[in-house]
Write a protein that holds these residues in place. Structure first.
Motif, PDB file in Angstrom:
ATOM      1  N   ASP A 116     -76.813 -61.219  45.819  1.00  0.00           N
ATOM      2  CA  ASP A 116     -76.906 -61.600  44.411  1.00  0.00           C
ATOM      3  C   ASP A 116     -76.002 -62.801  44.145  1.00  0.00           C
ATOM      4  OD1 ASP A 116     -74.278 -60.630  44.137  1.00  0.00           O
ATOM      5  OD2 ASP A 116     -74.985 -58.639  43.574  1.00  0.00           O
ATOM      6  N   LEU A 117     -75.881 -63.174  42.874  1.00  0.00           N
ATOM      7  CA  LEU A 117     -75.149 -64.389  42.536  1.00  0.00           C
ATOM      8  C   LEU A 117     -73.646 -64.252  42.715  1.00  0.00           C
ATOM      9  CD1 LEU A 117     -77.072 -65.526  39.316  1.00  0.00           C
ATOM     10  CD2 LEU A 117     -77.445 -66.225  41.685  1.00  0.00           C
ATOM     11  N   GLN A 118     -73.158 -63.036  42.907  1.00  0.00           N
ATOM     12  CA  GLN A 118     -71.734 -62.828  43.148  1.00  0.00           C
ATOM     13  C   GLN A 118     -71.400 -62.775  44.636  1.00  0.00           C
ATOM     14  OE1 GLN A 118     -73.312 -60.856  40.557  1.00  0.00           O
ATOM     15  NE2 GLN A 118     -72.550 -62.517  39.261  1.00  0.00           N
ATOM     16  N   ASP A 119     -72.416 -62.825  45.472  1.00  0.00           N
ATOM     17  CA  ASP A 119     -72.242 -62.681  46.916  1.00  0.00           C
ATOM     18  C   ASP A 119     -72.196 -64.075  47.554  1.00  0.00           C
ATOM     19  OD1 ASP A 119     -72.482 -62.227  49.656  1.00  0.00           O
ATOM     20  OD2 ASP A 119     -73.881 -60.554  49.407  1.00  0.00           O
ATOM     21  N   ARG A 120     -70.991 -64.570  47.815  1.00  0.00           N
ATOM     22  CA  ARG A 120     -70.851 -65.940  48.305  1.00  0.00           C
ATOM     23  C   ARG A 120     -71.458 -66.128  49.689  1.00  0.00           C
ATOM     24  NH1 ARG A 120     -64.811 -67.960  46.329  1.00  0.00           N
ATOM     25  NH2 ARG A 120     -65.271 -67.901  44.077  1.00  0.00           N
ATOM     26  N   GLN A 121     -71.352 -65.120  50.520  1.00  0.00           N
ATOM     27  CA  GLN A 121     -71.930 -65.238  51.857  1.00  0.00           C
ATOM     28  C   GLN A 121     -73.456 -65.308  51.789  1.00  0.00           C
ATOM     29  OE1 GLN A 121     -70.282 -65.838  54.726  1.00  0.00           O
ATOM     30  NE2 GLN A 121     -68.546 -66.022  53.314  1.00  0.00           N
ATOM     31  N   ALA A 122     -74.046 -64.501  50.908  1.00  0.00           N
ATOM     32  CA  ALA A 122     -75.498 -64.557  50.743  1.00  0.00           C
ATOM     33  C   ALA A 122     -75.923 -65.917  50.202  1.00  0.00           C
ATOM     34  CB  ALA A 122     -75.960 -63.444  49.812  1.00  0.00           C
ATOM     35  N   VAL A 162     -73.733 -70.690  42.740  1.00  0.00           N
ATOM     36  CA  VAL A 162     -74.920 -71.223  43.422  1.00  0.00           C
ATOM     37  C   VAL A 162     -74.752 -72.708  43.718  1.00  0.00           C
ATOM     38  CG1 VAL A 162     -77.380 -71.758  43.162  1.00  0.00           C
ATOM     39  CG2 VAL A 162     -76.516 -69.509  42.503  1.00  0.00           C
ATOM     40  N   PHE A 163     -74.326 -73.469  42.729  1.00  0.00           N
ATOM     41  CA  PHE A 163     -74.258 -74.914  42.900  1.00  0.00           C
ATOM     42  C   PHE A 163     -73.077 -75.327  43.768  1.00  0.00           C
ATOM     43  CE2 PHE A 163     -77.475 -76.902  40.072  1.00  0.00           C
ATOM     44  CZ  PHE A 163     -78.136 -75.732  39.751  1.00  0.00           C
ATOM     45  N   GLU A 164     -71.990 -74.588  43.732  1.00  0.00           N
ATOM     46  CA  GLU A 164     -70.879 -74.898  44.638  1.00  0.00           C
ATOM     47  C   GLU A 164     -71.280 -74.623  46.085  1.00  0.00           C
ATOM     48  OE1 GLU A 164     -67.408 -72.846  43.316  1.00  0.00           O
ATOM     49  OE2 GLU A 164     -66.941 -74.340  41.766  1.00  0.00           O
ATOM     50  N   ALA A 165     -72.023 -73.528  46.304  1.00  0.00           N
ATOM     51  CA  ALA A 165     -72.508 -73.247  47.655  1.00  0.00           C
ATOM     52  C   ALA A 165     -73.438 -74.361  48.126  1.00  0.00           C
ATOM     53  CB  ALA A 165     -73.232 -71.902  47.683  1.00  0.00           C
ATOM     54  N   ALA A 166     -74.311 -74.825  47.235  1.00  0.00           N
ATOM     55  CA  ALA A 166     -75.246 -75.892  47.600  1.00  0.00           C
ATOM     56  C   ALA A 166     -74.502 -77.167  47.984  1.00  0.00           C
ATOM     57  CB  ALA A 166     -76.204 -76.155  46.449  1.00  0.00           C
ATOM     58  N   ARG A 167     -73.509 -77.536  47.198  1.00  0.00           N
ATOM     59  CA  ARG A 167     -72.763 -78.759  47.504  1.00  0.00           C
ATOM     60  C   ARG A 167     -71.986 -78.620  48.808  1.00  0.00           C
ATOM     61  NH1 ARG A 167     -71.053 -78.252  41.997  1.00  0.00           N
ATOM     62  NH2 ARG A 167     -72.486 -79.352  40.621  1.00  0.00           N
ATOM     63  N   SER A 168     -71.404 -77.445  49.041  1.00  0.00           N
ATOM     64  CA  SER A 168     -70.635 -77.244  50.274  1.00  0.00           C
ATOM     65  C   SER A 168     -71.517 -77.359  51.511  1.00  0.00           C
ATOM     66  CB  SER A 168     -69.940 -75.877  50.254  1.00  0.00           C
ATOM     67  OG  SER A 168     -70.878 -74.817  50.413  1.00  0.00           O
ATOM     68  N   GLU A 169     -72.823 -77.083  51.339  1.00  0.00           N
ATOM     69  CA  GLU A 169     -73.762 -77.184  52.456  1.00  0.00           C
ATOM     70  C   GLU A 169     -74.479 -78.523  52.497  1.00  0.00           C
ATOM     71  OE1 GLU A 169     -74.388 -74.975  54.976  1.00  0.00           O
ATOM     72  OE2 GLU A 169     -72.625 -73.923  54.214  1.00  0.00           O
ATOM     73  N   GLY A 170     -74.078 -79.427  51.606  1.00  0.00           N
ATOM     74  CA  GLY A 170     -74.633 -80.776  51.631  1.00  0.00           C
ATOM     75  C   GLY A 170     -75.984 -80.934  50.961  1.00  0.00           C
ATOM     76  N   CYS A 171     -76.371 -79.961  50.128  1.00  0.00           N
ATOM     77  CA  CYS A 171     -77.653 -80.062  49.420  1.00  0.00           C
ATOM     78  C   CYS A 171     -77.506 -81.024  48.250  1.00  0.00           C
ATOM     79  CB  CYS A 171     -78.090 -78.687  48.927  1.00  0.00           C
ATOM     80  SG  CYS A 171     -79.697 -78.706  48.131  1.00  0.00           S
ATOM     81  N   ALA A 172     -78.371 -82.033  48.181  1.00  0.00           N
ATOM     82  CA  ALA A 172     -78.194 -83.123  47.213  1.00  0.00           C
ATOM     83  C   ALA A 172     -79.057 -83.005  45.971  1.00  0.00           C
ATOM     84  CB  ALA A 172     -78.480 -84.460  47.900  1.00  0.00           C
ATOM     85  N   HIS A 173     -80.047 -82.107  45.976  1.00  0.00           N
ATOM     86  CA  HIS A 173     -80.990 -82.037  44.860  1.00  0.00           C
ATOM     87  C   HIS A 173     -80.978 -80.634  44.262  1.00  0.00           C
ATOM     88  CE1 HIS A 173     -82.269 -85.993  45.892  1.00  0.00           C
ATOM     89  NE2 HIS A 173     -82.731 -85.623  47.066  1.00  0.00           N
ATOM     90  N   LEU A 174     -80.550 -80.547  43.011  1.00  0.00           N
ATOM     91  CA  LEU A 174     -80.317 -79.262  42.369  1.00  0.00           C
ATOM     92  C   LEU A 174     -80.985 -79.238  41.003  1.00  0.00           C
ATOM     93  CD1 LEU A 174     -76.465 -79.338  43.052  1.00  0.00           C
ATOM     94  CD2 LEU A 174     -78.199 -78.340  44.529  1.00  0.00           C
ATOM     95  N   LEU A 175     -81.769 -78.197  40.755  1.00  0.00           N
ATOM     96  CA  LEU A 175     -82.443 -78.044  39.469  1.00  0.00           C
ATOM     97  C   LEU A 175     -81.984 -76.753  38.805  1.00  0.00           C
ATOM     98  CD1 LEU A 175     -84.589 -78.934  37.387  1.00  0.00           C
ATOM     99  CD2 LEU A 175     -86.273 -77.612  38.700  1.00  0.00           C
ATOM    100  N   LEU A 176     -81.486 -76.874  37.589  1.00  0.00           N
ATOM    101  CA  LEU A 176     -81.088 -75.722  36.804  1.00  0.00           C
ATOM    102  C   LEU A 176     -82.113 -75.494  35.696  1.00  0.00           C
ATOM    103  CD1 LEU A 176     -79.149 -73.525  35.735  1.00  0.00           C
ATOM    104  CD2 LEU A 176     -77.968 -75.335  34.452  1.00  0.00           C
ATOM    105  N   LEU A 177     -82.707 -74.309  35.681  1.00  0.00           N
ATOM    106  CA  LEU A 177     -83.545 -73.924  34.557  1.00  0.00           C
ATOM    107  C   LEU A 177     -82.641 -73.301  33.500  1.00  0.00           C
ATOM    108  CD1 LEU A 177     -86.089 -74.630  36.080  1.00  0.00           C
ATOM    109  CD2 LEU A 177     -87.048 -72.432  35.396  1.00  0.00           C
ATOM    110  N   SER A 178     -82.344 -74.090  32.505  1.00  0.00           N
ATOM    111  CA  SER A 178     -81.513 -73.628  31.397  1.00  0.00           C
ATOM    112  C   SER A 178     -82.432 -73.090  30.303  1.00  0.00           C
ATOM    113  CB  SER A 178     -80.624 -74.767  30.896  1.00  0.00           C
ATOM    114  OG  SER A 178     -79.751 -74.336  29.875  1.00  0.00           O
TER     115      SER A 178
END
Length: 308
Positions: free
Chosen positions: A50-56, A93-109
């Protein structure tokens, strides 16, 4: 369309369930977060967590070309319930994405983020957007859809059913304007973003192509044309709605439920102006909505669950 590996949250929710099979049909590799075990033979690669599981989350975004964050809390008995998912979860979610070098992020607000004082939900959505803005990181885009409906929706379907039987309860502001968006048009906008992800942060509003939104009399007239008979409007007194919301919230806190009708939800319903503007997104992307409310209501396949 360039085929990519897409990390998806909220894949089992209303919007995610509509989006995921389309991404698969487009040929993308989809990796999706889930709290429950899923079959190994499905086309999507499911990541348990889930969103609290940093390893996931790290496994979810590892090697992904983009992240589409659909997950969010829409019910809750206090602000912390919304904050934990909509603010903290989004940041994780977005911090994990940046740490893995993912450059394109879409947030459905949500369009509700425009009015953060109305409710816990609206406040949490605005705070989620602001924390992404504060990072100054490139590659983030924010969509702000209004009320989204379609097959799988549980919020607007009861209203549509009742309207087409000739009665329209009105919980919103009697003279208010509201925008809506069919889930297929939202999915089309996301697909367009995948082709042109570097469009800037937004936030970008979306609606179904009706620039001034809908008034309740206009919605009643649409339903009357479709059913070929009169639709009687039943305005619900604001005092009654607020009393019910306070009782529902108190009961939910005693039972541990997550309520939908709360005082904040009534504030959202009674807000007089939920109109929005497609211009910025239509300019940035090759996207236009195609499903108006009248077209959808005239075709039950566009708003009732599939198989009904």
């Amino acid at each position: 369309m360039l085929l990519t590996c897409i990390a998806l949250t909220g894949a089992t929710g209303f919007i995610g369930s509509a989006l995921r099979p389309v991404l698969e049909r487009d040929g993308h590799r989809v990796r999706a977060l889930t709290r429950h075990e899923r079959g190994a033979n499905e086309a999507t690669e499911w990541i348990r967590g889930d969103l609290q599981d940093r390893q996931a989350l790290k496994r979810l975004v590892a090697g992904a070309d983009c992240v589409i964050h659909c997950a969010g809390a829409v019910r809750g008995a206090d602000y912390e319930t919304f904050r934990a998912i909509n603010v903290t979860g989004t940041r994780e979610v977005f911090e994990a994405a940046r740490s893995e070098g993912c450059a394109h992020l879409l947030l459905l607000s949500s369009l509700a983020a425009r009015e953060p004082a109305l409710s816990w939900y609206a406040r949490s959505k605005r705070e989620a957007e602001q924390q992404l803005d504060d990072t100054g990181a490139p590659g983030i885009t924010i969509f702000r859809p209004p009320a989204v409906y379609g097959p799988g929706d549980r919020e607007l379907r009861p209203l549509f059913d009742t309207m087409l039987r000739g009665l329209m309860p009105i919980a919103g502001a009697p003279q208010g304007h509201l925008a809506v968006l069919h889930v297929d048009d939202l999915v089309a906008a996301i697909r367009a973003w995948l082709e042109t992800p570097a469009i800037g942060p937004g936030p970008f509003e979306l609606h179904d192509g009706t620039p001034d939104g809908y008034t309740w009399p206009q919605i009643a007239a649409i339903a009357a044309r479709i059913r070929r008979g009169r639709v009687f409007s039943l305005p619900l007194p604001e005092a009654l709605l607020r009393a019910l919301a306070h009782c529902n919230l108190a009961l939910a806190r005693r039972t541990g439920r997550t309520p939908m009708l709360t005082p904040g939800k009534v504030n959202e319903l009674r807000h007089p102006d939920w109109r929005c503007d497609n211009t910025a997104l239509a300019t940035a992307l090759n996207w236009q909505p195609t499903i108006t409310l009248e077209r959808a209501l005239a075709d039950p396949a566009l708003w009732r669950d599939r198989g009904h």
